[in-house]
Motif scaffolding. Structure first.
Motif, PDB file in Angstrom:
ATOM      1  N   GLU A  59     -15.270  -2.007  -0.062  1.00  0.00           N
ATOM      2  CA  GLU A  59     -14.057  -1.846   0.729  1.00  0.00           C
ATOM      3  C   GLU A  59     -13.236  -0.629   0.322  1.00  0.00           C
ATOM      4  O   GLU A  59     -12.333  -0.220   1.061  1.00  0.00           O
ATOM      5  N   THR A  60     -13.517  -0.052  -0.842  1.00  0.00           N
ATOM      6  CA  THR A  60     -12.705   1.045  -1.350  1.00  0.00           C
ATOM      7  C   THR A  60     -13.570   2.199  -1.848  1.00  0.00           C
ATOM      8  O   THR A  60     -14.729   2.022  -2.207  1.00  0.00           O
ATOM      9  N   ASP A  61     -12.958   3.377  -1.880  1.00  0.00           N
ATOM     10  CA  ASP A  61     -13.616   4.569  -2.411  1.00  0.00           C
ATOM     11  C   ASP A  61     -13.415   4.700  -3.916  1.00  0.00           C
ATOM     12  O   ASP A  61     -14.258   5.281  -4.597  1.00  0.00           O
ATOM     13  N   PHE A  62     -12.288   4.179  -4.414  1.00  0.00           N
ATOM     14  CA  PHE A  62     -12.028   4.260  -5.850  1.00  0.00           C
ATOM     15  C   PHE A  62     -11.284   3.015  -6.309  1.00  0.00           C
ATOM     16  O   PHE A  62     -10.670   2.298  -5.518  1.00  0.00           O
ATOM     17  N   SER A  63     -11.373   2.771  -7.618  1.00  0.00           N
ATOM     18  CA  SER A  63     -10.743   1.599  -8.206  1.00  0.00           C
ATOM     19  C   SER A  63     -10.006   1.997  -9.478  1.00  0.00           C
ATOM     20  O   SER A  63     -10.607   2.550 -10.398  1.00  0.00           O
ATOM     21  N   THR A  71      -6.641  -4.917 -11.973  1.00  0.00           N
ATOM     22  CA  THR A  71      -7.928  -4.298 -12.275  1.00  0.00           C
ATOM     23  C   THR A  71      -9.090  -5.139 -11.763  1.00  0.00           C
ATOM     24  O   THR A  71      -9.999  -4.623 -11.102  1.00  0.00           O
ATOM     25  N   GLY A  72      -9.071  -6.437 -12.063  1.00  0.00           N
ATOM     26  CA  GLY A  72     -10.160  -7.308 -11.619  1.00  0.00           C
ATOM     27  C   GLY A  72     -10.240  -7.409 -10.116  1.00  0.00           C
ATOM     28  O   GLY A  72     -11.323  -7.337  -9.524  1.00  0.00           O
ATOM     29  N   GLY A  73      -9.085  -7.576  -9.462  1.00  0.00           N
ATOM     30  CA  GLY A  73      -9.068  -7.653  -8.001  1.00  0.00           C
ATOM     31  C   GLY A  73      -9.532  -6.360  -7.365  1.00  0.00           C
ATOM     32  O   GLY A  73     -10.213  -6.363  -6.334  1.00  0.00           O
ATOM     33  N   GLY A  74      -9.171  -5.231  -7.984  1.00  0.00           N
ATOM     34  CA  GLY A  74      -9.619  -3.941  -7.465  1.00  0.00           C
ATOM     35  C   GLY A  74     -11.120  -3.783  -7.556  1.00  0.00           C
ATOM     36  O   GLY A  74     -11.767  -3.289  -6.625  1.00  0.00           O
ATOM     37  N   PHE A  75     -11.706  -4.215  -8.679  1.00  0.00           N
ATOM     38  CA  PHE A  75     -13.166  -4.130  -8.818  1.00  0.00           C
ATOM     39  C   PHE A  75     -13.873  -5.034  -7.803  1.00  0.00           C
ATOM     40  O   PHE A  75     -14.957  -4.701  -7.320  1.00  0.00           O
ATOM     41  N   GLU A  76     -13.281  -6.172  -7.480  1.00  0.00           N
ATOM     42  CA  GLU A  76     -13.881  -7.039  -6.461  1.00  0.00           C
ATOM     43  C   GLU A  76     -14.001  -6.302  -5.131  1.00  0.00           C
ATOM     44  O   GLU A  76     -15.024  -6.392  -4.438  1.00  0.00           O
ATOM     45  N   GLU A  80       0.817  -1.193   0.000  1.00  0.00           N
ATOM     46  CA  GLU A  80       0.000   0.000   0.000  1.00  0.00           C
ATOM     47  C   GLU A  80       0.854   1.247   0.000  1.00  0.00           C
ATOM     48  O   GLU A  80       1.973   1.274   0.481  1.00  0.00           O
ATOM     49  N   THR A  81       0.282   2.304  -0.540  1.00  0.00           N
ATOM     50  CA  THR A  81       0.828   3.634  -0.457  1.00  0.00           C
ATOM     51  C   THR A  81       0.017   4.382   0.584  1.00  0.00           C
ATOM     52  O   THR A  81      -1.197   4.426   0.498  1.00  0.00           O
ATOM     53  N   GLU A  82       0.672   4.967   1.549  1.00  0.00           N
ATOM     54  CA  GLU A  82      -0.053   5.659   2.597  1.00  0.00           C
ATOM     55  C   GLU A  82       0.507   7.063   2.774  1.00  0.00           C
ATOM     56  O   GLU A  82       1.702   7.302   2.623  1.00  0.00           O
ATOM     57  N   THR A  83      -0.371   7.999   3.114  1.00  0.00           N
ATOM     58  CA  THR A  83       0.050   9.351   3.415  1.00  0.00           C
ATOM     59  C   THR A  83      -0.647   9.820   4.663  1.00  0.00           C
ATOM     60  O   THR A  83      -1.593   9.206   5.159  1.00  0.00           O
ATOM     61  N   GLY A  84      -0.163  10.946   5.173  1.00  0.00           N
ATOM     62  CA  GLY A  84      -0.908  11.613   6.232  1.00  0.00           C
ATOM     63  C   GLY A  84      -0.685  11.027   7.604  1.00  0.00           C
ATOM     64  O   GLY A  84      -1.607  10.927   8.391  1.00  0.00           O
ATOM     65  N   THR A  92      -8.908  16.444   7.254  1.00  0.00           N
ATOM     66  CA  THR A  92      -8.577  15.194   7.923  1.00  0.00           C
ATOM     67  C   THR A  92      -9.447  14.103   7.317  1.00  0.00           C
ATOM     68  O   THR A  92     -10.480  14.370   6.710  1.00  0.00           O
ATOM     69  N   GLY A  93      -9.022  12.872   7.484  1.00  0.00           N
ATOM     70  CA  GLY A  93      -9.823  11.769   6.985  1.00  0.00           C
ATOM     71  C   GLY A  93      -8.964  10.708   6.329  1.00  0.00           C
ATOM     72  O   GLY A  93      -7.736  10.747   6.370  1.00  0.00           O
ATOM     73  N   SER A  94      -9.635   9.739   5.718  1.00  0.00           N
ATOM     74  CA  SER A  94      -8.933   8.647   5.053  1.00  0.00           C
ATOM     75  C   SER A  94      -9.612   8.326   3.732  1.00  0.00           C
ATOM     76  O   SER A  94     -10.816   8.537   3.563  1.00  0.00           O
ATOM     77  N   VAL A  95      -8.814   7.817   2.803  1.00  0.00           N
ATOM     78  CA  VAL A  95      -9.277   7.451   1.463  1.00  0.00           C
ATOM     79  C   VAL A  95      -8.667   6.095   1.129  1.00  0.00           C
ATOM     80  O   VAL A  95      -7.476   5.865   1.382  1.00  0.00           O
ATOM     81  N   ALA A  96      -9.464   5.192   0.565  1.00  0.00           N
ATOM     82  CA  ALA A  96      -8.963   3.857   0.231  1.00  0.00           C
ATOM     83  C   ALA A  96      -9.214   3.550  -1.246  1.00  0.00           C
ATOM     84  O   ALA A  96     -10.295   3.788  -1.772  1.00  0.00           O
ATOM     85  N   GLY A  97      -8.204   3.018  -1.900  1.00  0.00           N
ATOM     86  CA  GLY A  97      -8.333   2.607  -3.290  1.00  0.00           C
ATOM     87  C   GLY A  97      -7.579   1.324  -3.545  1.00  0.00           C
ATOM     88  O   GLY A  97      -6.810   0.847  -2.710  1.00  0.00           O
ATOM     89  N   ASP A  98      -7.790   0.739  -4.720  1.00  0.00           N
ATOM     90  CA  ASP A  98      -7.109  -0.491  -5.118  1.00  0.00           C
ATOM     91  C   ASP A  98      -7.217  -0.600  -6.628  1.00  0.00           C
ATOM     92  O   ASP A  98      -7.893   0.204  -7.271  1.00  0.00           O
TER      93      ASP A  98
END
Length: 324
Positions: free
Chosen positions: A100-104, A89-94, A29-33, A51-57
């Motif tokens: 589980e994520t905000d963006f894919s 791509t496929g795993g991210g869409f799953e 993972e890439t993490e910031t903040g 402030t807050g969190s964002v999740a993608g894959d």
């Protein structure tokens, strides 16, 4: 570990960054903040601190762009944590479908069955195009015979036909040596795209080494004079000292041929799919997507992809604003 040339690790960013593509069996993972901004920091930066969190894959092809944007975003919003997995791509869409994520991130358009599952899950989403890629076929630098291939020859090489493929099967003047194949894994949007435009839905050669980690493919081709593989253009440009890009139907992959569409059928757009409810409810995510669309063009060029025309980024920003 893969390190992209535009990235620096500095304490000023207050972030940790682990680079590279990975498969579904491993999460990187890439993490910031990790450190909050102080009031004086906010004043110096001249922007409202969030402030807050964002999740993608998602796509390993898109990953270099997103990882660079995450790194840059940390400087502006150090108290927002952005985590980005790279499971294809496929795993991210799953994960997107599972909520589980905000963006894919995706290196192909969403499939009908994936869109149907999102609808069933009650997840509305918006597609944003962020760059162009030219899926690049590569061979070992010692290979001086197969540097120009036709689409028909690619089909002959890559489609499973029950035989052991040799270079001499393609051209009798080429070496009587077995071809060694390296391909993205089946969760990869790059695999899906190659399947669509080259394989025409037929089976890929059975003896190919498959990996969701494009760096594994780079190393494989670089280490065997009889090897051939394919992956996103940025992974070629980052490793062109140890790989040779194959011209397809007389056209080499370059920024110009990819942007113009001359490099066909292997030119393609790259996407980010965003959850509408998260854009509306999570100010940090909205701000990160705005930052992405404002900076994706320059970051795409920095990591070896091709930027979109400026008007397409503006259209994306207009669409984003309408979702707030």
């Amino acid at each position: 570990m893969k390190k992209w040339k535009y990235l620096t690790m500095t304490a000023a960013l207050g972030s940790a960054l682990v680079l590279g593509a990975c498969g579904s069996d491993e999460t990187k993972e890439t993490e910031t903040g990790t450190e909050p901004a102080t009031g004086s920091d906010a004043a110096e930066q001249g922007t409202a601190q969030l402030t807050g969190s964002v999740a993608g894959d998602g796509s390993s092809t898109v990953a270099p762009i997103t990882e660079g944007l995450v790194e840059e975003y940390a400087a502006a919003q150090p108290d927002v944590q952005v985590s980005v997995g790279v499971s294809g791509t496929g795993g991210g869409f799953e994960k997107f479908i599972a909520g589980e994520t905000d963006f894919s991130n995706a290196s192909r358009p969403i499939k009908e069955e994936e869109a149907a599952k999102l609808k069933e899950a009650g997840i509305d989403y918006t597609e944003f195009q962020i760059a162009f890629d030219g899926l690049t076929v590569v061979v070992n630098p010692e290979n001086d015979w197969a540097t120009e291939l036709t689409v028909d020859q690619l089909k002959q090489l890559w489609i499973e036909d029950g035989t052991t493929k040799k270079w001499s099967d393609i051209d009798p003047s080429w070496p009587d040596e077995e071809v060694v194949f390296y391909s993205p894994g089946t969760d990869s949007g790059t695999y899906d795209y190659f399947d669509e435009v080259i394989l025409d839905g037929a089976d890929l050669v059975k003896n190919a080494t498959l990996s969701e980690d494009d760096n594994v493919l780079v190393q494989g081709v670089a280490g065997d004079k009889n090897a051939i593989g394919f992956f996103g253009y940025a992974y070629y440009t980052e490793n062109q000292d140890k790989l040779t890009a194959v011209s397809v139907d007389g056209v080499a992959p370059t920024n110009e041929t990819i942007e113009s569409g001359e490099y066909t059928p292997l030119s393609r757009p790259l996407f980010v799919y965003a959850k509408n409810s998260a854009l509306q409810e999570n100010e940090a995510f909205y701000d990160f997507m705005k930052f992405t669309l404002e900076n994706a063009g320059s970051m795409a060029e920095a990591v070896g992809y091709v930027k979109l025309p400026d008007e397409l980024y503006q259209e994306g920003l207009t669409t984003l604003e309408g979702l707030k």
